[in-house]
Design an enzyme around this catalytic site. Sequence first.
Site, PDB file in Angstrom:
ATOM      1  N   PRO A 175     -11.400  73.759  49.260  1.00 38.07           N
ATOM      2  CA  PRO A 175     -10.734  74.390  48.122  1.00 38.07           C
ATOM      3  C   PRO A 175     -11.740  74.654  47.000  1.00 38.07           C
ATOM      4  CG  PRO A 175     -10.052  72.093  48.336  1.00 38.07           C
ATOM      5  CD  PRO A 175     -10.929  72.401  49.497  1.00 38.07           C
ATOM      6  N   HIS A 176     -11.580  75.768  46.320  1.00 40.23           N
ATOM      7  CA  HIS A 176     -12.493  76.137  45.255  1.00 40.23           C
ATOM      8  C   HIS A 176     -11.777  77.022  44.245  1.00 40.23           C
ATOM      9  CE1 HIS A 176     -12.746  79.050  48.533  1.00 40.23           C
ATOM     10  NE2 HIS A 176     -12.900  79.969  47.591  1.00 40.23           N
ATOM     11  N   ALA A 177     -12.215  76.937  42.993  1.00 36.95           N
ATOM     12  CA  ALA A 177     -11.613  77.731  41.919  1.00 36.95           C
ATOM     13  C   ALA A 177     -12.491  77.635  40.683  1.00 36.95           C
ATOM     14  CB  ALA A 177     -10.202  77.213  41.601  1.00 36.95           C
TER      15      ALA A 177
END
Length: 176
Positions: free
Chosen positions: A79-81
């Site tokens: 997950p990345h943001a």
Amino acid sequence: MTKLTEFLSPENIRQGVLVSSKKRALELVGKVIAESINQPHLQQAETQNEAICPIDCFANLFKREKLGSTGLNQGIALPHAKLPACETLTLDKPIAVFLQLEEAIDYEAQDNKDVDLIYAIMFPENSCEQYKSCLPQIAKQLTDKSLLKQLRAAESAEDIWQILVYADNHPKDEEE
């Protein structure tokens, strides 16, 4: 090549975590990232209102996840943001969290396998372009079956850190 430990610190590794869903896992990631960023800042800040909020970190991760699953297959997710904006904090590099889950969870991965390893990363808004090339590099490293087997067998956060450091110092490309 981006190292797995480049944006990760031993304090941001959790081993044997029990979560019931992808949403709960992302909430935990948001909490760990916010705590990591806020720790030195809260000692100087007069109010907590100036700090990064765990809910905002989670919201950005969850919003990104709605665009498509960040499951990499083989039971690992990336997950990345973007980090939430905060006028009083200036971060110049991404921050990562690693979770080894006690029990695998449904993560809607393409291979339909449940996820038990999560390497999450959040990027400062002003340096997203600078670091966007690191995601495919990290993803490639995290699909190594030998590495995943070792990470799953790790019995402490320190073990996980040592495994990742070793992987960084002995890339598979050199061995082949």
